[in-house]
Design a protein around this motif. Structure first.
Motif, PDB file in Angstrom:
ATOM      1  N   ALA A 102       0.716  -1.412  -0.056  1.00  0.00           N
ATOM      2  CA  ALA A 102      -0.059  -0.129  -0.021  1.00  0.00           C
ATOM      3  C   ALA A 102       0.941   1.470   0.050  1.00  0.00           C
ATOM      4  O   ALA A 102       2.017   1.380   0.737  1.00  0.00           O
ATOM      5  CB  ALA A 102      -0.926   0.131   1.327  1.00  0.00           C
ATOM      6  N   GLU A 105      -2.425   7.300  -1.466  1.00  0.00           N
ATOM      7  CA  GLU A 105      -3.249   7.466  -2.798  1.00  0.00           C
ATOM      8  C   GLU A 105      -2.301   8.574  -4.006  1.00  0.00           C
ATOM      9  O   GLU A 105      -2.517   8.144  -5.130  1.00  0.00           O
ATOM     10  CB  GLU A 105      -4.775   8.110  -2.425  1.00  0.00           C
ATOM     11  N   ARG A 108       2.645   8.874  -6.487  1.00  0.00           N
ATOM     12  CA  ARG A 108       2.812   8.234  -7.888  1.00  0.00           C
ATOM     13  C   ARG A 108       4.234   7.493  -7.938  1.00  0.00           C
ATOM     14  O   ARG A 108       4.592   6.278  -8.491  1.00  0.00           O
ATOM     15  CB  ARG A 108       2.715   9.277  -8.818  1.00  0.00           C
ATOM     16  N   MET A 111       3.949   4.209  -6.368  1.00  0.00           N
ATOM     17  CA  MET A 111       3.422   3.263  -7.127  1.00  0.00           C
ATOM     18  C   MET A 111       4.440   2.778  -8.364  1.00  0.00           C
ATOM     19  O   MET A 111       4.450   1.559  -8.602  1.00  0.00           O
ATOM     20  CB  MET A 111       2.221   3.870  -7.760  1.00  0.00           C
ATOM     21  N   ASP A 112       5.135   3.780  -8.822  1.00  0.00           N
ATOM     22  CA  ASP A 112       5.874   3.457  -9.930  1.00  0.00           C
ATOM     23  C   ASP A 112       7.345   2.363  -9.099  1.00  0.00           C
ATOM     24  O   ASP A 112       7.603   1.390  -9.923  1.00  0.00           O
ATOM     25  CB  ASP A 112       7.155   4.635 -10.198  1.00  0.00           C
ATOM     26  N   GLU A 115       5.531  -0.888  -9.129  1.00  0.00           N
ATOM     27  CA  GLU A 115       5.321  -1.608 -10.354  1.00  0.00           C
ATOM     28  C   GLU A 115       6.520  -1.921 -10.696  1.00  0.00           C
ATOM     29  O   GLU A 115       6.693  -3.090 -11.637  1.00  0.00           O
ATOM     30  CB  GLU A 115       4.724  -0.414 -11.361  1.00  0.00           C
ATOM     31  N   ARG A 120       1.096  -4.728  -9.257  1.00  0.00           N
ATOM     32  CA  ARG A 120       0.170  -3.979 -10.079  1.00  0.00           C
ATOM     33  C   ARG A 120      -0.892  -3.327  -9.327  1.00  0.00           C
ATOM     34  O   ARG A 120      -1.464  -3.733  -8.423  1.00  0.00           O
ATOM     35  CB  ARG A 120      -0.508  -4.758 -11.408  1.00  0.00           C
ATOM     36  N   TYR A 121      -1.346  -1.931  -9.804  1.00  0.00           N
ATOM     37  CA  TYR A 121      -2.146  -1.199  -9.193  1.00  0.00           C
ATOM     38  C   TYR A 121      -3.447  -1.984  -9.241  1.00  0.00           C
ATOM     39  O   TYR A 121      -3.946  -2.686 -10.103  1.00  0.00           O
ATOM     40  CB  TYR A 121      -2.376  -0.011  -9.717  1.00  0.00           C
ATOM     41  N   VAL A 122      -4.433  -2.052  -8.018  1.00  0.00           N
ATOM     42  CA  VAL A 122      -5.713  -2.562  -8.183  1.00  0.00           C
ATOM     43  C   VAL A 122      -6.699  -1.696  -7.578  1.00  0.00           C
ATOM     44  O   VAL A 122      -7.746  -1.701  -8.244  1.00  0.00           O
ATOM     45  CB  VAL A 122      -5.601  -3.948  -6.933  1.00  0.00           C
ATOM     46  N   ASP A 124      -8.018   1.981  -4.835  1.00  0.00           N
ATOM     47  CA  ASP A 124      -8.090   2.921  -3.786  1.00  0.00           C
ATOM     48  C   ASP A 124      -8.871   2.568  -2.803  1.00  0.00           C
ATOM     49  O   ASP A 124     -10.026   2.199  -2.918  1.00  0.00           O
ATOM     50  CB  ASP A 124      -8.077   4.341  -4.411  1.00  0.00           C
ATOM     51  N   SER A 133      -3.695   3.369  -1.848  1.00  0.00           N
ATOM     52  CA  SER A 133      -3.823   2.748  -3.154  1.00  0.00           C
ATOM     53  C   SER A 133      -2.941   1.347  -2.968  1.00  0.00           C
ATOM     54  O   SER A 133      -1.856   1.393  -2.468  1.00  0.00           O
ATOM     55  CB  SER A 133      -2.942   3.578  -4.432  1.00  0.00           C
ATOM     56  N   LEU A 135      -1.567  -2.244  -4.405  1.00  0.00           N
ATOM     57  CA  LEU A 135      -0.945  -2.869  -5.327  1.00  0.00           C
ATOM     58  C   LEU A 135      -0.846  -4.118  -5.058  1.00  0.00           C
ATOM     59  O   LEU A 135      -0.541  -4.433  -3.677  1.00  0.00           O
ATOM     60  CB  LEU A 135       0.505  -2.188  -5.714  1.00  0.00           C
TER      61      LEU A 135
END
Length: 155
Positions: A102, A105, A108, A111-112, A115, A120-122, A124, A133, A135
């Motif tokens: 997690a 939110e 970014r 998240m990068d 990834e 992979r994002y699922v 929020d 967010s 993942l």
């Protein structure tokens, strides 16, 4: 009520020196040092069904959340460590469908990094006073798609 299995013992492959700080049926803390002479990273590993994400999404009994210390989330080695930990969880618990990570939110960059580690994002989700967010890292048997769309599975 969902029966939550015990966390498995993990063997983390690669250049990682792993020390168990605490370990229980549902949560553990590992201190991880890489091959480089940089600071240790503390990682919390928790069964999602018993932890903070239990109501955040339709959890499976074997799902596991990985949590890095905030200052380590931005470390250059974070993607490699997340990947190694996710693979270790899947190897130790073949029934684990999701390893969850997690980030805030609007993070970014976080998240990068996730990834880059194969997550992979699922979705929020709201978690008390935070929006996260989620993942996931899933084994191939979960994400495999049968392209024979004219056949009903199991028939």
């Amino acid at each position: 009520m969902l029966a939550v299995p015990a966390l498995p013992d993990l063997t983390v492959e690669g250049p990682w020196q792993v020390t168990v700080e605490t370990w229980s049926r549902r949560e553990g803390r590992l201190r991880v040092r890489g091959a480089e002479a940089d600071a240790d990273t503390v990682v919390r590993i928790e069964r999602c069904a018993a932890g903070r994400l239990r109501d955040a999404y339709p959890v499976g009994a074997h799902d596991v959340e990985l949590v890095l210390e905030p200052e380590q989330q931005r470390a250059r080695r974070a993607p490699a460590l997340l990947r190694a930990l996710a693979l270790a969880v899947h190897a130790a618990d073949v029934r684990c469908r999701k390893v969850v990570y997690a980030v805030e939110e609007d993070d970014r960059a976080g998240m990068d990094r996730a990834e880059a580690a194969g997550f992979r994002y699922v979705v929020d989700t709201d978690l008390q006073e935070r929006r996260l967010s989620l993942l996931v890292h899933e084994p191939a048997w979960v994400t495999h798609t049968d392209m024979d769309l004219d056949r009903v599975p199991g028939s």
